[in-house]
Design an enzyme around this catalytic site. Structure first.
Site, PDB file in Angstrom:
ATOM      1  N   LYS A  32      10.317 -14.686  27.268  1.00 45.33           N
ATOM      2  CA  LYS A  32      10.821 -13.371  26.652  1.00 45.33           C
ATOM      3  C   LYS A  32      12.299 -13.227  26.727  1.00 45.33           C
ATOM      4  O   LYS A  32      12.797 -12.668  26.075  1.00 45.33           O
ATOM      5  CB  LYS A  32       9.786 -12.263  27.686  1.00 45.33           C
ATOM      6  CG  LYS A  32      10.597 -10.869  27.362  1.00 45.33           C
ATOM      7  CD  LYS A  32       9.788  -9.917  28.142  1.00 45.33           C
ATOM      8  CE  LYS A  32      10.245  -8.758  28.290  1.00 45.33           C
ATOM      9  NZ  LYS A  32      11.324  -8.322  28.789  1.00 45.33           N
ATOM     10  N   ASN A  33      12.712 -13.719  28.187  1.00 44.73           N
ATOM     11  CA  ASN A  33      14.119 -13.262  28.573  1.00 44.73           C
ATOM     12  C   ASN A  33      15.304 -14.163  28.303  1.00 44.73           C
ATOM     13  O   ASN A  33      16.381 -14.037  28.301  1.00 44.73           O
ATOM     14  CB  ASN A  33      14.106 -12.855  30.050  1.00 44.73           C
ATOM     15  CG  ASN A  33      13.638 -11.344  30.115  1.00 44.73           C
ATOM     16  OD1 ASN A  33      12.993 -10.843  29.234  1.00 44.73           O
ATOM     17  ND2 ASN A  33      13.610 -10.817  31.435  1.00 44.73           N
ATOM     18  N   ARG A 103      13.579  -4.480  22.500  1.00 41.40           N
ATOM     19  CA  ARG A 103      15.059  -4.798  22.712  1.00 41.40           C
ATOM     20  C   ARG A 103      15.828  -5.966  22.481  1.00 41.40           C
ATOM     21  O   ARG A 103      16.812  -5.958  22.288  1.00 41.40           O
ATOM     22  CB  ARG A 103      15.099  -4.399  24.255  1.00 41.40           C
ATOM     23  CG  ARG A 103      16.423  -4.493  24.838  1.00 41.40           C
ATOM     24  CD  ARG A 103      17.030  -2.927  25.023  1.00 41.40           C
ATOM     25  NE  ARG A 103      18.454  -2.899  25.673  1.00 41.40           N
ATOM     26  CZ  ARG A 103      19.320  -2.154  25.761  1.00 41.40           C
ATOM     27  NH1 ARG A 103      19.031  -1.015  25.128  1.00 41.40           N
ATOM     28  NH2 ARG A 103      20.517  -2.163  26.157  1.00 41.40           N
ATOM     29  N   ASP A 127      13.212   3.054  26.205  1.00 45.04           N
ATOM     30  CA  ASP A 127      11.915   2.912  26.489  1.00 45.04           C
ATOM     31  C   ASP A 127      11.339   3.349  27.741  1.00 45.04           C
ATOM     32  O   ASP A 127      11.961   4.135  28.232  1.00 45.04           O
ATOM     33  CB  ASP A 127      11.475   1.274  26.116  1.00 45.04           C
ATOM     34  CG  ASP A 127      12.316   0.488  27.023  1.00 45.04           C
ATOM     35  OD1 ASP A 127      12.411   0.942  28.286  1.00 45.04           O
ATOM     36  OD2 ASP A 127      12.444  -0.724  26.951  1.00 45.04           O
ATOM     37  N   ASP A 316      13.174  -6.195  37.652  1.00 47.73           N
ATOM     38  CA  ASP A 316      12.072  -6.575  36.967  1.00 47.73           C
ATOM     39  C   ASP A 316      10.964  -7.083  38.315  1.00 47.73           C
ATOM     40  O   ASP A 316       9.970  -6.970  37.841  1.00 47.73           O
ATOM     41  CB  ASP A 316      12.357  -7.826  36.165  1.00 47.73           C
ATOM     42  CG  ASP A 316      13.046  -7.542  35.022  1.00 47.73           C
ATOM     43  OD1 ASP A 316      13.241  -6.204  34.659  1.00 47.73           O
ATOM     44  OD2 ASP A 316      13.702  -8.404  34.361  1.00 47.73           O
ATOM     45  N   VAL A 338      19.319  -0.100  38.572  1.00 41.19           N
ATOM     46  CA  VAL A 338      19.532  -0.499  37.224  1.00 41.19           C
ATOM     47  C   VAL A 338      18.889   0.408  36.088  1.00 41.19           C
ATOM     48  O   VAL A 338      19.931   0.720  35.073  1.00 41.19           O
ATOM     49  CB  VAL A 338      19.081  -2.056  36.858  1.00 41.19           C
ATOM     50  CG1 VAL A 338      19.322  -2.305  35.336  1.00 41.19           C
ATOM     51  CG2 VAL A 338      19.706  -2.792  37.950  1.00 41.19           C
TER      52      VAL A 338
HETATM   53  N1  EPU Z   1      23.492  -0.564  29.581  1.00 37.76           N
HETATM   54  C1  EPU Z   1      24.277   0.348  29.226  1.00 37.76           C
HETATM   55  N2  EPU Z   1      25.192   0.131  28.231  1.00 37.76           N
HETATM   56  C2  EPU Z   1      25.011  -1.137  27.595  1.00 37.76           C
HETATM   57  C3  EPU Z   1      24.003  -1.969  28.015  1.00 37.76           C
HETATM   58  C4  EPU Z   1      23.154  -1.729  29.239  1.00 37.76           C
HETATM   59  O1  EPU Z   1      24.514   1.580  29.747  1.00 37.76           O
HETATM   60  O2  EPU Z   1      25.603  -1.268  26.507  1.00 37.76           O
HETATM   61  C5  EPU Z   1      22.790  -0.260  30.919  1.00 37.76           C
HETATM   62  C6  EPU Z   1      21.160  -0.014  30.591  1.00 37.76           C
HETATM   63  O3  EPU Z   1      20.917   1.220  30.186  1.00 37.76           O
HETATM   64  C7  EPU Z   1      20.522  -0.369  31.880  1.00 37.76           C
HETATM   65  C8  EPU Z   1      21.566  -1.526  32.531  1.00 37.76           C
HETATM   66  O4  EPU Z   1      22.811  -1.528  31.833  1.00 37.76           O
HETATM   67  O5  EPU Z   1      20.443   0.634  32.617  1.00 37.76           O
HETATM   68  C9  EPU Z   1      20.885  -2.958  32.449  1.00 37.76           C
HETATM   69  O6  EPU Z   1      20.809  -3.234  31.108  1.00 37.76           O
HETATM   70  P1  EPU Z   1      20.925  -4.908  30.672  1.00 37.76           P
HETATM   71  O7  EPU Z   1      21.817  -4.813  29.509  1.00 37.76           O
HETATM   72  O8  EPU Z   1      21.314  -5.649  31.690  1.00 37.76           O
HETATM   73  O9  EPU Z   1      19.602  -5.336  30.406  1.00 37.76           O
HETATM   74  P2  EPU Z   1      18.921  -5.682  28.947  1.00 37.76           P
HETATM   75  O10 EPU Z   1      19.760  -6.862  28.481  1.00 37.76           O
HETATM   76  O11 EPU Z   1      18.663  -4.803  28.123  1.00 37.76           O
HETATM   77  C10 EPU Z   1      17.445  -7.508  30.328  1.00 37.76           C
HETATM   78  C11 EPU Z   1      16.042  -8.082  30.266  1.00 37.76           C
HETATM   79  C12 EPU Z   1      15.418  -6.882  31.206  1.00 37.76           C
HETATM   80  C13 EPU Z   1      15.945  -6.733  32.373  1.00 37.76           C
HETATM   81  C14 EPU Z   1      17.499  -6.563  32.334  1.00 37.76           C
HETATM   82  C15 EPU Z   1      18.277  -6.555  33.812  1.00 37.76           C
HETATM   83  C16 EPU Z   1      15.753  -9.127  28.334  1.00 37.76           C
HETATM   84  C17 EPU Z   1      14.851  -9.129  27.015  1.00 37.76           C
HETATM   85  N3  EPU Z   1      15.523  -7.841  29.154  1.00 37.76           N
HETATM   86  O12 EPU Z   1      17.508  -6.278  29.738  1.00 37.76           O
HETATM   87  O13 EPU Z   1      13.909  -7.170  31.321  1.00 37.76           O
HETATM   88  O14 EPU Z   1      15.504  -5.834  33.214  1.00 37.76           O
HETATM   89  O15 EPU Z   1      18.196  -7.615  31.497  1.00 37.76           O
HETATM   90  O16 EPU Z   1      18.266  -7.613  34.343  1.00 37.76           O
HETATM   91  O17 EPU Z   1      16.185 -10.127  28.735  1.00 37.76           O
HETATM   92  C18 EPU Z   1      11.687  -7.208  31.730  1.00 37.76           C
HETATM   93  O18 EPU Z   1      11.671  -8.275  31.510  1.00 37.76           O
HETATM   94  O19 EPU Z   1      10.883  -6.399  32.258  1.00 37.76           O
HETATM   95  C19 EPU Z   1      13.056  -6.404  31.454  1.00 37.76           C
HETATM   96  C20 EPU Z   1      13.015  -5.268  31.211  1.00 37.76           C
END
Ligand code: EPU
Length: 428
Positions: A32-33, A103, A127, A316, A338
């Site tokens: 997934k990640n 996402r 979401d 997570d 977060v």
């Molecule tokens: N954020 C912003 N602006 C942006 C990007 C992010 O404000 O342009 C905020 C988000 O709204 C959030 C925070 O920054 O509040 C963290 O977001 P991040 O971009 O780090 O997360 P992501 O890339 O969308 C991945 C994982 C998530 C995990 C997060 C943090 C994947 C597919 N998803 O999400 O995984 O929680 O990093 O480690 O890699 C999960 O596995 O359950 C999951 C949600």
């Protein structure tokens, strides 16, 4: 109440308590990640890449569907591999019907702009864990000279003369923004520096894979990543690391149900903060030559938890930690830093007899000895996993509805928990 999405069948897990866990389980590859991100990165090459140890989870189907819609060919390779042929014409248009399901599909933005000079990628939207904005992805691409507009729910980006390397400071170490900027920068003209970059192991692995493709990336896994753009990248053959969130899920399951377990195919440094917290709670966790060993011999003590980007306590793991604290001795304060909406599962846990209260960013968890079975709903992948492990000590038969969310990220969680002696079934 969690809305059922129209395209997925209703999946339930049914759990009955069965005493302490015992046995060994192989941790699955991090599909997934990490795997989904490497599929996106394979669009950077004009050839066929192979990814191994990429077990099926439902999110992978979405990523494959997206790559095919963009013009790549994706086929199975052996039991646990995928072959991605991105040598044909790539159409840089990622439609809402696919991107809205997941996402991680937004990760095609960087590779598409880098390869095609333009991209139109639907915004995945918020979401059930929070708003999840995209501003940092957009600002970073603009810093590299791209023009970016948001039009009718799509991010439209183009760069007439190609992307230009730049120094860019992220406001927050966003995983997705770091990944999109990295995969854009590898084919940009000149050097790029990403400051305040995310340091998650999946980023380190993405950097390692990009380098195997011929990129010049230095500093993956640190807060400063530098990229010297190259003319072109080659296809790659790579293998996923074990899924650290799955590993942490089994550790937390042991923290709830007790027992002694061994995890193969993971590394202590990927779950170090979880192991540290569990150690402070009274559990034994240590590294083995090929994974981890853990034992819980007594009721654990409550400790406070606050989520932070890696190497802090990952968000997570937070719902899983709340499940463990729900049956620990004492009171804990859990702070979510977060996401702005990740406590929805708390009401469901309370229906199982947990003494948990929360406001937007904090939960107060007062441990009870045992929980009671109830019919509950999974709001997202980790919430569903947390309810599943909580049910291991809930008297009676717990039914967790909407577990299609769990199947998005776990390669058959019920079967793996059964390997540790738990009584968890899947029902359609
Ligand atoms: N954020 C912003 N602006 C942006 C990007 C992010 O404000 O342009 C905020 C988000 O709204 C959030 C925070 O920054 O509040 C963290 O977001 P991040 O971009 O780090 O997360 P992501 O890339 O969308 C991945 C994982 C998530 C995990 C997060 C943090 C994947 C597919 N998803 O999400 O995984 O929680 O990093 O480690 O890699 C999960 O596995 O359950 C999951 C949600």
């Amino acid at each position: 109440m969690v809305a059922h999405l129209p395209w997925v069948a209703v999946t339930r897990y049914v759990v009955r308590p069965s005493g302490p866990l015992s046995g060994t389980v192989q941790v699955s590859g991090a599909t997934k990640n990490l795997g989904c991100k490497l599929l996106a990165a394979s669009l950077l090459t004009n050839g066929t890449s192979t990814i191994r140890n990429i077990p099926h989870v439902d999110d992978l189907d979405v990523m494959i569907e997206l790559l095919r819609a963009l013009g790549a060919t994706v086929e199975p390779d052996g039991d646990d591999g995928l072959r991605i042929d991105a040598s044909g014409e790539i159409v840089p248009d990622a439609p809402y019907e696919i991107v809205s399901k997941m996402r991680a599909s937004f990760n095609v933005l960087g590779p598409l702009v880098a390869r095609c000079g333009e991209a139109r990628v639907a915004m995945p939207g918020g979401d059930s864990i929070g708003s999840r904005k995209l501003d940092m992805h957009i600002d970073g691409l603009r810093a590299m000279g791209a023009r970016v507009e948001v039009d009718d729910g799509y991010v439209v980006a183009w760069s007439d003369g190609g992307l230009l390397g730049a120094r860019h400071v992220l406001e927050f170490p966003s995983v997705g923004a770091t990944e999109n900027l990295l995969t854009a920068a590898v084919l940009a003209k000149g050097p790029t520096t990403i400051e305040n970059a995310a340091r998650e192991p999946e980023i380190t692995e993405l950097c390692r894979t990009l380098n195997m493709m011929g990129a010049h990336v230095v500093g993956g896994g640190t807060s400063t990543i530098t990229v010297e753009g190259v003319e072109e990248l080659s296809p790659v053959e790579t293998e996923l690391i074990g899924d650290r969130i799955e590993a942490g899920t089994f550790l937390m399951a042991c923290a709830v149900a007790g027992g002694e377990i061994e995890l193969v195919g993971t590394r202590l440094e990927h779950v170090e903060m979880v192991a540290h917290k569990l150690g402070r709670m009274g559990m034994l966790v240590s590294a083995t030559p090929d994974g981890l060993w853990a034992r819980k011999a007594r009721r654990l003590d409550a400790v406070d938890v606050q989520t932070l980007p890696f190497p802090g306590f990952a968000t997570d793991f937070m719902p899983l930690a709340v499940a463990a604290l729900a049956v620990a001795d004492g009171t804990a304060i859990v702070t979510e830093n977060v996401y702005d909406g990740r406590f929805q599962f708390v009401d469901e846990l309370a229906r199982m007899g947990a003494n948990v209260r929360n406001d937007g960013r904090h939960a107060i968890v007062r441990g009870v000895e045992r929980l009671v079975a109830a019919e509950v709903q999974a709001a997202d992948v980790r919430a569903g996993a947390a309810l599943t492990i909580a049910a291991l000590v809930a008297d009676g038969e717990t039914t967790i509805d909407a577990c299609h969310h769990v199947d998005r990220g776990y390669a058959n969680l019920p079967a793996k928990l059964r390997q540790l002696g738990a009584d968890v079934d899947r029902r359609a």
